[in-house]
Design a protein around this motif. Structure first.
Motif, PDB file in Angstrom:
ATOM      1  N   ALA A 248       0.798  -1.224   0.000  1.00  0.00           N
ATOM      2  CA  ALA A 248       0.000   0.000   0.000  1.00  0.00           C
ATOM      3  C   ALA A 248       0.827   1.269   0.000  1.00  0.00           C
ATOM      4  N   TRP A 249       2.133   1.144   0.235  1.00  0.00           N
ATOM      5  CA  TRP A 249       2.990   2.324   0.171  1.00  0.00           C
ATOM      6  C   TRP A 249       3.451   2.623  -1.255  1.00  0.00           C
ATOM      7  N   MET A 250       3.066   1.804  -2.226  1.00  0.00           N
ATOM      8  CA  MET A 250       3.570   1.941  -3.594  1.00  0.00           C
ATOM      9  C   MET A 250       2.983   3.121  -4.387  1.00  0.00           C
ATOM     10  N   PRO A 251       1.741   3.550  -4.167  1.00  0.00           N
ATOM     11  CA  PRO A 251       1.173   4.614  -5.009  1.00  0.00           C
ATOM     12  C   PRO A 251       2.034   5.859  -5.156  1.00  0.00           C
ATOM     13  N   ALA A 252       2.641   6.302  -4.069  1.00  0.00           N
ATOM     14  CA  ALA A 252       3.477   7.499  -4.154  1.00  0.00           C
ATOM     15  C   ALA A 252       4.663   7.277  -5.081  1.00  0.00           C
ATOM     16  N   ASN A 253       5.167   6.050  -5.129  1.00  0.00           N
ATOM     17  CA  ASN A 253       6.298   5.744  -6.011  1.00  0.00           C
ATOM     18  C   ASN A 253       5.872   5.715  -7.474  1.00  0.00           C
ATOM     19  N   PHE A 254       4.646   5.251  -7.730  1.00  0.00           N
ATOM     20  CA  PHE A 254       4.112   5.339  -9.097  1.00  0.00           C
ATOM     21  C   PHE A 254       4.001   6.804  -9.516  1.00  0.00           C
ATOM     22  N   ALA A 255       3.412   7.613  -8.650  1.00  0.00           N
ATOM     23  CA  ALA A 255       3.156   9.009  -8.999  1.00  0.00           C
ATOM     24  C   ALA A 255       4.438   9.785  -9.255  1.00  0.00           C
ATOM     25  N   SER A 256       5.504   9.459  -8.510  1.00  0.00           N
ATOM     26  CA  SER A 256       6.756  10.201  -8.665  1.00  0.00           C
ATOM     27  C   SER A 256       7.694   9.592  -9.691  1.00  0.00           C
ATOM     28  N   GLY A 257       7.662   8.246  -9.823  1.00  0.00           N
ATOM     29  CA  GLY A 257       8.635   7.580 -10.693  1.00  0.00           C
ATOM     30  C   GLY A 257       8.108   7.126 -12.034  1.00  0.00           C
ATOM     31  N   VAL A 258       6.771   7.066 -12.196  1.00  0.00           N
ATOM     32  CA  VAL A 258       6.181   6.585 -13.454  1.00  0.00           C
ATOM     33  C   VAL A 258       5.089   7.575 -13.874  1.00  0.00           C
ATOM     34  N   LYS A 259       5.445   8.833 -13.917  1.00  0.00           N
ATOM     35  CA  LYS A 259       4.463   9.890 -14.147  1.00  0.00           C
ATOM     36  C   LYS A 259       3.742   9.736 -15.485  1.00  0.00           C
ATOM     37  N   GLY A 260       4.449   9.299 -16.508  1.00  0.00           N
ATOM     38  CA  GLY A 260       3.860   9.224 -17.844  1.00  0.00           C
ATOM     39  C   GLY A 260       2.746   8.214 -17.988  1.00  0.00           C
TER      40      GLY A 260
END
Length: 446
Positions: A281-293
């Motif tokens: 559940a901590w992954m969403p922030a990493n998607f938003a910052s690291g996989v923006k496209g």
């Protein structure tokens, strides 16, 4: 050999073995004493008197928590120090404990690493502070990680209930249904790779934490620890569900040979060649910052089950805040930990993207109804909260889990780079774990 006898014989050597990550050992570290009661009146008096506490932690949201705590209790100064993440932090903490000086009043320790410090008598039992009364505030997985018959050795800071992140755009393009079982997951991997050989259902090069979480969900209980007595169980009966399923993904080249958290990994998540990610559940922030496209392409689904209709999940990651036994200002330190992990600080951390371990927040309608723009407006917290409620609370880590994780790729990880099967690799991991534990004086049973 009893723990008491082994401590007497090995002195500082036992702490070094348990800390594992320490680069040097000094004098005796056994500063433990009988627990003393700490009443609410004592804590209030300490806050009124004031003082300074040192907090070693790398979690970024604690900066705001510390600032808010200082505003509420202006006589208390919080010195927040980032000692590095995970291994670096444990090296620093273990060295300080061994030297008997420079020990922080509060430290961040991940759940898997707590055992090496509790068995080494390096942490304060928070039960006399009333920490046991907070048990019902937390979900089962995190609380089980900090509490045992030996006491409560920290308060959970966050949690990592698992879920399936999937690229809806890729799934829709190839007519793939979201899998609800791991058998369906394998079949989805086959369909995707057949439709486009450049697309993989996931990436995987072998990871100890991920493997442990998958076995946890599957019902395996690899370790049991009672002081220095350890039971290790990698029998086929306990691991077959995982190894037989995951071996298909490896043998059929359905998982991309890409290591997580690399540039290649981020690229694969962004361009759709990695179609799912089994994470927490901590992954969403990493998607938003690291996989923006890829914003809008991804969604969240419940973790697939090992049997149709099953209701089991697992944790991946998560940390606690603890009071090292050699620290000072225990009342102030506990007040800060309770504020951060069970009080007003929880909301501060949530506002900055942390995922809670507390039931009230997980059950809150505001929390559950939060819409994630990245996931197309999906209310993903509902899935994470349900996952948290389905985590079995009887999982144990080894008191030397850090060492066990460090030799994973040399043993079980060989299944990804050689002819070794995953089942054989897990047996080799078990042998290494048993050998090391026996060498360090533990009584290891199979």
């Amino acid at each position: 050999m009893s723990l008491k006898t082994r401590r007497a014989l090995s002195g500082t050597g036992l702490l070094c073995a348990l800390a594992l990550l320490a680069t040097a050992c000094g004098g005796s570290s056994d500063t433990s004493s009988a627990p003393k009661n700490m009443s609410e009146k004592d804590i209030d008096a300490a806050l009124e008197k004031g003082g300074t506490i040192t907090v070693w932690a790398w979690e970024p949201t604690l900066r705001s928590v510390a600032a808010d705590f200082r505003k509420k209790y202006p006589k208390v100064k919080v010195e927040l120090v980032n000692p590095g993440t995970s291994n670096d932090a444990y090296t620093a903490l273990s060295n300080a404990v061994s030297a008997g000086k420079g020990v922080p009043d509060v430290a961040q320790i991940e759940y898997f690493a707590l055992g090496q410090y509790t068995l080494g008598k390096s942490l304060t039992d928070l039960s006399p502070f009333g920490a046991g009364d907070l048990a019902d505030k937390y979900t089962p997985g995190p609380w089980n990680a900090v509490a045992s018959e030996q006491g409560v050795h920290g308060l959970p800071m966050d949690s990592g209930p698992m879920a399936l992140f999937y690229n809806k755009k890729v799934f829709d393009k190839h007519g793939i249904e979201v899998p609800t079982t791991w058998d369906e997951y394998v079949e989805a991997g086959r369909k995707l790779h057949k439709a486009d050989p450049d697309v993989y259902i996931a990436n995987d090069t072998g990871d100890a934490g991920m493997t442990s979480s998958m076995l946890w969900q599957a019902g395996s209980r690899l370790f049991k620890a009672d002081g220095s007595d350890i039971t290790v169980d990698f029998s086929e009966q306990t691991t077959a569900a995982y190894t037989e399923t995951w071996q298909k993904l490896i043998s059929e080249d359905l998982v991309a040979p890409i290591t997580g958290w690399t540039d290649e990994w981020y690229q694969g998540l962004g361009d759709g060649t990695i179609a799912t990610l089994v994470s927490a559940a901590w992954m969403p922030a990493n998607f938003a910052s690291g996989v923006k496209g890829a914003s809008g392409d991804w969604r969240v689904a419940p973790l697939p089950q090992w049997t149709a209709g099953g209701r089991a999940s697992a944790e991946n990651g998560g940390s606690s805040l603890v009071l090292p036994e050699a620290g000072r200002n225990e009342a102030l330190a506990y007040a800060f930990v309770r504020y951060a992990n069970a009080g007003e600080g929880v909301q501060t951390r949530l506002a900055e993207g942390a995922f809670p371990a507390t039931r009230a927040e997980l059950e809150s309608e505001d929390f559950r109804n939060t819409e994630f723009e990245y996931f197309g407006g999906q209310q993903a917290n509902k899935i994470f909260a349900e996952s948290a409620a389905m985590v079995p609370d009887d999982w144990n880590y080894l008191p030397y889990q850090a060492y066990a994780n460090s030799v994973f790729n040399d043993t079980a990880g060989q299944a990804y780079v050689s002819g070794t099967t995953l089942a054989e690799g897990l047996r080799n991991w078990e042998k290494a774990i048993v050998k090391y534990g026996t060498e360090q004086g533990f009584s290891v049973n199979k």
